[in-house]
Write a protein that holds these residues in place. Structure first.
Motif, PDB file in Angstrom:
ATOM      1  N   ILE A 441       0.460   2.727   1.820  1.00  0.00           N
ATOM      2  CA  ILE A 441      -0.212   1.642   2.548  1.00  0.00           C
ATOM      3  C   ILE A 441       0.271   0.308   2.004  1.00  0.00           C
ATOM      4  O   ILE A 441       0.164   0.030   0.802  1.00  0.00           O
ATOM      5  CB  ILE A 441      -1.744   1.758   2.393  1.00  0.00           C
ATOM      6  CG1 ILE A 441      -2.226   3.097   2.969  1.00  0.00           C
ATOM      7  CG2 ILE A 441      -2.444   0.590   3.092  1.00  0.00           C
ATOM      8  CD1 ILE A 441      -3.705   3.339   2.794  1.00  0.00           C
ATOM      9  N   SER A 442       0.766  -0.542   2.884  1.00  0.00           N
ATOM     10  CA  SER A 442       1.309  -1.832   2.453  1.00  0.00           C
ATOM     11  C   SER A 442       0.251  -2.923   2.373  1.00  0.00           C
ATOM     12  O   SER A 442       0.381  -3.864   1.598  1.00  0.00           O
ATOM     13  CB  SER A 442       2.426  -2.269   3.417  1.00  0.00           C
ATOM     14  OG  SER A 442       1.929  -2.356   4.747  1.00  0.00           O
ATOM     15  N   GLY A 443      -0.801  -2.828   3.172  1.00  0.00           N
ATOM     16  CA  GLY A 443      -1.836  -3.852   3.170  1.00  0.00           C
ATOM     17  C   GLY A 443      -2.667  -3.826   1.898  1.00  0.00           C
ATOM     18  O   GLY A 443      -3.177  -2.766   1.512  1.00  0.00           O
ATOM     19  N   ALA A 444      -2.808  -4.983   1.246  1.00  0.00           N
ATOM     20  CA  ALA A 444      -3.525  -5.037  -0.034  1.00  0.00           C
ATOM     21  C   ALA A 444      -5.005  -4.699   0.124  1.00  0.00           C
ATOM     22  O   ALA A 444      -5.571  -3.944  -0.671  1.00  0.00           O
ATOM     23  CB  ALA A 444      -3.359  -6.418  -0.667  1.00  0.00           C
ATOM     24  N   VAL A 445      -5.649  -5.263   1.143  1.00  0.00           N
ATOM     25  CA  VAL A 445      -7.087  -5.043   1.336  1.00  0.00           C
ATOM     26  C   VAL A 445      -7.372  -3.584   1.644  1.00  0.00           C
ATOM     27  O   VAL A 445      -8.220  -2.947   1.002  1.00  0.00           O
ATOM     28  CB  VAL A 445      -7.626  -5.943   2.463  1.00  0.00           C
ATOM     29  CG1 VAL A 445      -9.103  -5.635   2.722  1.00  0.00           C
ATOM     30  CG2 VAL A 445      -7.459  -7.410   2.124  1.00  0.00           C
ATOM     31  N   LEU A 446      -6.658  -3.032   2.624  1.00  0.00           N
ATOM     32  CA  LEU A 446      -6.879  -1.637   3.002  1.00  0.00           C
ATOM     33  C   LEU A 446      -6.524  -0.695   1.856  1.00  0.00           C
ATOM     34  O   LEU A 446      -7.251   0.269   1.584  1.00  0.00           O
ATOM     35  CB  LEU A 446      -6.034  -1.298   4.235  1.00  0.00           C
ATOM     36  CG  LEU A 446      -6.212   0.124   4.812  1.00  0.00           C
ATOM     37  CD1 LEU A 446      -7.670   0.340   5.222  1.00  0.00           C
ATOM     38  CD2 LEU A 446      -5.270   0.343   5.979  1.00  0.00           C
ATOM     39  N   GLY A 447      -5.416  -0.977   1.174  1.00  0.00           N
ATOM     40  CA  GLY A 447      -5.013  -0.144   0.052  1.00  0.00           C
ATOM     41  C   GLY A 447      -6.041  -0.143  -1.055  1.00  0.00           C
ATOM     42  O   GLY A 447      -6.338   0.905  -1.655  1.00  0.00           O
TER      43      GLY A 447
END
Length: 482
Positions: A441-447
């Protein structure tokens, strides 16, 4: 008097845990906003000023607070003795606070560098005044964590609202300092009314010969307090001396995340200090079982917390600050590993040695650790900046663990191999989960959200598998009085 206020250890741990979780959630709202609003330079000004006030705060506390909790817990069943003790300790605390402010005034007057920081420093100094006035240690001695938790949540909520109202641009660093102090001012004013109503205790100044009997133990704990502060906070001060505010700001980001995790994990165990002190005063044998359980759960929590923080550090910085703070990633990784000895040091020093009145040994341990930390800071920070500061904190915490174990080795803690194995298994799984999420997962928030959620679920399953009886007991007894 005790029956009305003292809840079960499990409930106290839950309440204090909730309070410390809130201590994470509130900064999750305020910390990134402050960083983005103030900018690196002004946040560095705040961080350096806060480090100066930390020295003054420790000087004002002078080791009294830990001593007060321990001794008040021993006599809390006797209202007259408790009121007398509270008056004596409050008086000593007032005297040390006045002395601390004399030192602060001299520092600001004669240290030219501090002239620029003076408005922020004096605004933050309100925290020290109201901490002494509020005498919150009385609530801890009576294990009244319900009131403390509710009060904290309400007052911090008000502080969050205030932050968004008055901190609007980079020049509002003094306003941000006021918001930080707000969380000390209002709760301690409220506290004076609470302890009067709940315990019939009203701290007041008294001058008599009885004050002298507390001086020796307090002096030992004061030396411990100063030593502890030096090996935890001298890194920020030395960074501020050798580098610009932006470097202090980078390290401030790392320390913020490190301290948040450390405080939450330690919170559930700290509620045992008054209980163990109370038991030792009546029957010292009862405390051994508690000590072994606390050590086991400290081990169980320390390694997974450290590995988890290492693995999510990048996303934490991206979510709660700015990309320009990514330089803090390396120092945060080092501080994450420092969680392991830090939590073990908390066990040996605060949970075992302080209740057992081993102030002299604690003093020696903290002075040695502080001296090593300060010397290493002065030698290596000019060359390696914030990474050196993080390493010296790790070394100091490890040294505290070694000394703490040495002086309490006669306790013969049993059954530690199982928690070590569970902790290692949990840490390995957390590493694997976070490694997979970071790459998938590249997204910081979702990750970040998925990593934390999956790791919590995974570790709860591990605990249930190996500590099923204990987990079921906690669930069944949650909220019941002892």
């Amino acid at each position: 008097m005790e029956g009305k206020t003292v809840k079960s250890v499990k409930l106290n741990a839950v309440l204090n845990g909730i309070k410390e979780v809130m201590a994470i959630l509130f900064p999750m709202i305020t910390f990134p906003y402050a960083l983005k609003t103030l900018g690196v330079d002004n946040y560095g000004i705040y961080t350096f000023s806060a480090s100066i006030i930390s020295y003054i705060s420790y000087l004002a506390a002078a080791g009294i607070l830990r001593y007060a909790v321990r001794e008040s817990a021993r006599v809390r069943d006797d209202k007259l003795k408790c009121q007398k003790l509270v008056n004596e300790l409050f008086t000593i605390n007032v005297i040390t606070t006045v002395f601390a402010f004399v030192v602060l005034a001299l520092l600001v007057l004669f240290w030219t560098k501090l002239h620029f920081y003076a408005p922020v420093i004096f605004m933050l100094s309100l925290q020290v005044i109201f901490t002494t006035f509020g005498a919150d240690w009385i609530n801890t001695a009576f294990e009244d964590y319900l009131f403390v938790t509710i009060r904290y949540i309400v007052c911090q909520s008000l502080a969050v609202v205030l932050l968004f109202i008055i901190v609007r641009d980079p020049d509002d660093v003094v306003a941000y300092a006021f918001v930080s102090s707000f969380g000390f001012i209002v709760p301690n004013i409220i506290n004076r009314f609470h302890i009067k109503k709940s315990y019939g205790i009203s701290p007041r100044i008294v001058i008599n010969d009885e004050l002298k009997k507390h001086i020796k133990s307090i002096a030992y704990l004061f030396a411990c307090t100063i030593g502890t502060f030096i090996y935890i906070n001298s890194d920020v001060t030395v960074l501020g001396i050798f580098f610009d505010n932006d470097v202090v700001g980078y390290y401030g980001v790392s320390v913020k995340f490190y301290m948040l995790i450390k405080q939450v994990v330690a919170a559930a165990f700290l509620v045992l200090i008054p209980r163990i002190s109370h038991e030792i005063a009546k029957d010292g044998k009862k405390s051994q079982a508690h000590l072994e359980k606390v050590l086991h759960f400290t081990i169980i929590a320390a390694v997974p917390a450290a590995i988890g923080l290492v693995m999510i550090r990048k996303n934490l910085i991206l979510v709660f600050s700015k990309p320009e703070y990514m330089r803090a990633e390396s120092s945060l990784m080092i501080l994450a590993f420092a969680l392991i000895p830090a939590l073990l040091a908390n066990f040996f020093i605060n949970i075992v040695m302080i209740p057992l009145r081993m102030e002299k040994q604690v003093m020696i341990a903290t002075i040695i650790s502080a001296a090593v930390n300060l010397i290493l800071n002065i030698i290596f920070i000019p060359f390696f900046a914030e990474n050196a500061a993080a390493v010296t904190t790790l070394i100091a915490e490890a040294l505290m663990v070694a000394l703490g174990w040495f002086w309490t080795r006669d306790k013969h803690y049993k059954g530690i191999l199982k928690p070590i194995g569970v902790s290692a298994l949990g840490g390995a799984g957390i590493f694997g989960i976070c490694y997979w999420i970071n790459n998938a997962i590249s997204g910081a928030v979702l990750g970040l959200i998925i990593s934390v959620a999956l790791c919590i679920v995974y570790y709860l399953l591990i605990l249930f598998a190996f500590y099923r009886k204990e987990v079921i007991e906690i669930i069944k007894n949650k909220g019941k009085k002892k």
